[in-house]
Design a protein around this motif. Structure first.
Motif, PDB file in Angstrom:
ATOM      1  N   LEU A   6       0.827  -1.212   0.000  1.00  0.00           N
ATOM      2  CA  LEU A   6       0.000   0.000   0.000  1.00  0.00           C
ATOM      3  C   LEU A   6       0.857   1.255   0.000  1.00  0.00           C
ATOM      4  O   LEU A   6       1.866   1.333   0.697  1.00  0.00           O
ATOM      5  CB  LEU A   6      -0.908   0.014   1.225  1.00  0.00           C
ATOM      6  N   LYS A   7       0.452   2.246  -0.786  1.00  0.00           N
ATOM      7  CA  LYS A   7       1.141   3.531  -0.827  1.00  0.00           C
ATOM      8  C   LYS A   7       0.098   4.631  -0.851  1.00  0.00           C
ATOM      9  O   LYS A   7      -1.000   4.426  -1.370  1.00  0.00           O
ATOM     10  CB  LYS A   7       1.971   3.655  -2.110  1.00  0.00           C
ATOM     11  N   PRO A   8       0.426   5.819  -0.308  1.00  0.00           N
ATOM     12  CA  PRO A   8      -0.522   6.924  -0.421  1.00  0.00           C
ATOM     13  C   PRO A   8      -0.679   7.356  -1.877  1.00  0.00           C
ATOM     14  O   PRO A   8       0.195   7.085  -2.704  1.00  0.00           O
ATOM     15  CB  PRO A   8       0.112   8.039   0.407  1.00  0.00           C
ATOM     16  N   ALA A   9      -1.772   8.040  -2.175  1.00  0.00           N
ATOM     17  CA  ALA A   9      -2.028   8.523  -3.536  1.00  0.00           C
ATOM     18  C   ALA A   9      -0.949   9.511  -3.946  1.00  0.00           C
ATOM     19  O   ALA A   9      -0.254  10.088  -3.099  1.00  0.00           O
ATOM     20  CB  ALA A   9      -3.395   9.183  -3.589  1.00  0.00           C
ATOM     21  N   ALA A  10      -0.823   9.707  -5.242  1.00  0.00           N
ATOM     22  CA  ALA A  10       0.191  10.634  -5.760  1.00  0.00           C
ATOM     23  C   ALA A  10      -0.053  12.035  -5.206  1.00  0.00           C
ATOM     24  O   ALA A  10      -1.187  12.510  -5.175  1.00  0.00           O
ATOM     25  CB  ALA A  10       0.131  10.653  -7.283  1.00  0.00           C
TER      26      ALA A  10
END
Length: 153
Positions: A6-10
């Motif tokens: 999981l990664k935060p949105a751009a």
């Protein structure tokens, strides 16, 4: 997809402003705090309501009304609710404990019985206060009102 993927949105995260790291960083010298004054000093914290020396809004606006510090706040319960509670539990004695166990009040509430609705069965009601209409309605069908705060009757 797994948790570690999981990664935060751009553009959702930004790096914090690193101040006081020399002139080349563009944020050295006064470290974005300007020259002199309370806000440039270490340990500064603004007082609540401080507006930079301007007359604060809470001092400008007129004070209105009156707050009685001796006011007793009651949780109202109507006769209709008491009758429904009596029908539900088949009890003729309505106490604070019974109201608490049925979710009508919380433990520290002071209760005032109000005269909205009708009582058809003979009830013995215990509360902190009663309205005149409620007291008359309960006693008219042969019930009893037990007041826990005698000085307010």
């Amino acid at each position: 997809m797994k948790l570690h993927e999981l990664k935060p949105a751009a553009n959702a995260t930004q790096l914090s402003k690193r101040i006081g790291r020399g002139q080349g960083s563009g944020k050295g010298g006064t470290s974005t705090k300007g020259h002199k004054g309370a806000q440039s000093r270490s340990g500064y914290s603004r007082k609540i309501g401080f507006e930079g020396g301007q007359m604060p809004i809470y001092r400008l606006l007129p004070k209105r009304g009156f707050k009685n510090i001796n006011r007793v706040e009651y949780s109202p319960i109507n006769l209709r609710t008491l009758q429904m509670l009596s029908d539900k539990t088949q009890q003729t004695e309505i106490t604070l404990e019974l109201m608490k166990t049925n979710g009508l009040i919380s433990l520290k509430d002071k209760i005032k019985i109000l005269g909205n609705g009708e009582v058809t069965s003979t009830l013995t009601v215990t509360a902190h206060a009663f309205s005149k209409a409620a007291k008359e309605a309960i006693e008219k069908v042969g019930g009893k009102c037990i007041c826990l705060m005698q000085n307010l009757d």
